[in-house]
Design an enzyme around this catalytic site. Sequence first.
Site, PDB file in Angstrom:
ATOM      1  N   ASP A  62      27.689 -16.750  45.150  1.00 23.40           N
ATOM      2  CA  ASP A  62      28.900 -16.251  45.247  1.00 23.40           C
ATOM      3  C   ASP A  62      29.064 -14.594  45.008  1.00 23.40           C
ATOM      4  O   ASP A  62      28.280 -14.310  44.120  1.00 23.40           O
ATOM      5  CB  ASP A  62      30.010 -16.953  44.080  1.00 23.40           C
ATOM      6  N   ASP A  68      33.155  -9.687  36.611  1.00 16.72           N
ATOM      7  CA  ASP A  68      32.185 -10.890  36.417  1.00 16.72           C
ATOM      8  C   ASP A  68      31.066 -10.283  35.618  1.00 16.72           C
ATOM      9  O   ASP A  68      30.441 -10.912  34.658  1.00 16.72           O
ATOM     10  CB  ASP A  68      31.628 -11.316  37.741  1.00 16.72           C
ATOM     11  N   GLU A  90      26.757 -19.102  34.550  1.00 19.57           N
ATOM     12  CA  GLU A  90      26.977 -18.880  35.856  1.00 19.57           C
ATOM     13  C   GLU A  90      26.378 -17.698  36.603  1.00 19.57           C
ATOM     14  O   GLU A  90      25.823 -17.500  37.706  1.00 19.57           O
ATOM     15  CB  GLU A  90      28.361 -19.161  36.418  1.00 19.57           C
ATOM     16  N   GLU A  91      26.600 -16.482  35.924  1.00 22.76           N
ATOM     17  CA  GLU A  91      26.300 -15.127  36.519  1.00 22.76           C
ATOM     18  C   GLU A  91      24.529 -14.913  36.585  1.00 22.76           C
ATOM     19  O   GLU A  91      24.230 -13.780  36.900  1.00 22.76           O
ATOM     20  CB  GLU A  91      26.756 -14.154  35.692  1.00 22.76           C
ATOM     21  N   ASP A 109      30.615 -20.299  31.963  1.00 20.17           N
ATOM     22  CA  ASP A 109      31.168 -19.566  33.109  1.00 20.17           C
ATOM     23  C   ASP A 109      31.937 -18.362  32.591  1.00 20.17           C
ATOM     24  O   ASP A 109      33.208 -18.693  32.195  1.00 20.17           O
ATOM     25  CB  ASP A 109      31.874 -20.751  34.055  1.00 20.17           C
ATOM     26  N   LEU A 111      33.524 -15.787  33.807  1.00 26.89           N
ATOM     27  CA  LEU A 111      34.895 -15.592  34.123  1.00 26.89           C
ATOM     28  C   LEU A 111      35.140 -16.261  35.446  1.00 26.89           C
ATOM     29  O   LEU A 111      34.718 -15.912  36.624  1.00 26.89           O
ATOM     30  CB  LEU A 111      35.134 -13.870  34.482  1.00 26.89           C
ATOM     31  N   ASP A 112      35.556 -17.628  35.500  1.00 26.35           N
ATOM     32  CA  ASP A 112      35.753 -18.368  36.385  1.00 26.35           C
ATOM     33  C   ASP A 112      37.149 -18.158  37.375  1.00 26.35           C
ATOM     34  O   ASP A 112      38.107 -17.641  36.803  1.00 26.35           O
ATOM     35  CB  ASP A 112      36.038 -19.934  35.929  1.00 26.35           C
ATOM     36  N   GLU A 272      31.439 -26.312  34.394  1.00 26.72           N
ATOM     37  CA  GLU A 272      32.629 -26.425  34.894  1.00 26.72           C
ATOM     38  C   GLU A 272      33.058 -27.838  34.739  1.00 26.72           C
ATOM     39  O   GLU A 272      33.986 -28.382  33.867  1.00 26.72           O
ATOM     40  CB  GLU A 272      32.713 -25.957  36.328  1.00 26.72           C
TER      41      GLU A 272
HETATM   42  O1  F6P Z   1      34.655 -22.108  40.909  1.00 23.37           O
HETATM   43  C1  F6P Z   1      35.518 -21.158  41.394  1.00 23.37           C
HETATM   44  C2  F6P Z   1      36.761 -21.611  41.842  1.00 23.37           C
HETATM   45  O2  F6P Z   1      37.607 -20.417  41.734  1.00 23.37           O
HETATM   46  C3  F6P Z   1      37.656 -22.675  40.739  1.00 23.37           C
HETATM   47  O3  F6P Z   1      38.134 -22.175  39.913  1.00 23.37           O
HETATM   48  C4  F6P Z   1      38.615 -23.217  42.014  1.00 23.37           C
HETATM   49  O4  F6P Z   1      38.984 -24.664  41.416  1.00 23.37           O
HETATM   50  C5  F6P Z   1      37.734 -23.296  43.282  1.00 23.37           C
HETATM   51  O5  F6P Z   1      36.638 -22.247  42.774  1.00 23.37           O
HETATM   52  C6  F6P Z   1      38.682 -23.055  44.406  1.00 23.37           C
HETATM   53  O6  F6P Z   1      37.809 -23.151  45.428  1.00 23.37           O
HETATM   54  P1  F6P Z   1      38.334 -22.990  46.953  1.00 23.37           P
HETATM   55  O7  F6P Z   1      38.564 -21.458  47.017  1.00 23.37           O
HETATM   56  O8  F6P Z   1      37.408 -23.710  47.896  1.00 23.37           O
HETATM   57  O9  F6P Z   1      39.777 -23.580  47.124  1.00 23.37           O
END
Ligand code: F6P
Length: 345
Positions: A62, A68, A90-91, A109, A111-112, A272
């Site tokens: 990603d 991040d 995650e990073e 994670d 900064l999710d 997650e």
């Molecule tokens: O894992 C990162 C994330 O941004 C989550 O926080 C979120 O639920 C998901 O990805 C959103 O994914 P998409 O952009 O495919 O809807």
Amino acid sequence: MDYSLTLDAYLGGATPSLGQGSSVATVITCLASAAVELSELIAAGPLSGIDGRDSGTNSGGDRQIDIDVEANRLMCAALRKGPVAAIVSEETELPEILDSGAGLCVAIDPLDGSANLANNISVGTIFSIRRRSRDALSTFFEPGTAQQAAGCFIYGPQTTLVLALEHSVDIFILDRRSREFVLIRRGVRIPSDTAEFAINMSNRRHWNAAVDAYIDHCLLGASGEYGEDFNMRWIGSLVAEAYRILMRGGVFLYPADARRNYHEGRLRLLYEAHPMALIMEWAGGAASTGRDRILDLSARMPHQRAPLIMGSARAVRDLNLLHQGVQPLYESSKAPLFARRGLFL
Ligand code: F6P
């Protein structure tokens, strides 16, 4: 409720049940101090020199932005001060082994959902704390039931901490004047019924038949199987969706789907799905892949993905029922293959 119990005092009070001089409490305190700093950086945005600059790619491929990298630096630096044997972040591609004799291992994670910051939408830090088993690394390959505690900091209109500890889910808010977290809700319970779902509908053509059928039932509203008009929400930020579910119920789905690289969904198991599942279950909700309880899964590799369906218990049960008899898009990850196949699979 009077809002005077600080996180420190709360953790001090929990110490007898957690064990004398609890290392879990120490790690939560370390994470909370990093979250205060991170929250200030996020709130200031470009004024703190954070402007969403591209900073490469992370372990999962990603895109990474400057915040991040900074979040990872802050959180890992805080954890290195605690009784932590190893970190999976995650990073970072590989687990970081610190003091292999220390009592705890943390998956994080930092900064999710950071891409949401460009739109001023809530993001968060998700963490999962385990007692070290025979060696630091193998701790991460035990099932989610091995977690001692889990939680998330949410950087939104308020900075909050959702903490799953000692079978209770409690919520704290950051008091910006004192820079301390203060307890605002104890023993949160998720309503078992729901008429609200959250899913990225744009992926509909890739779903399996069970997810498709469930959303169809919801969309049929009062005339459909569930006899109620459903509402839909999709924030695209896992921590914000989890908070909404804790407050008013609902179900969140990031299922496995037929897209390349989505056969085990999008979200990561260790930092997650596992922590979210602990939060949901200890708040009276449920979390599953549609086939398996998330907390029964063991990771095969540090950044393994897992389908995640979480929230009100009845909706998760309905989705589990619908999945029976539907061909899986992926192989069950219940077996801890890591032990047999190695880290880089
Ligand atoms: O894992 C990162 C994330 O941004 C989550 O926080 C979120 O639920 C998901 O990805 C959103 O994914 P998409 O952009 O495919 O809807």
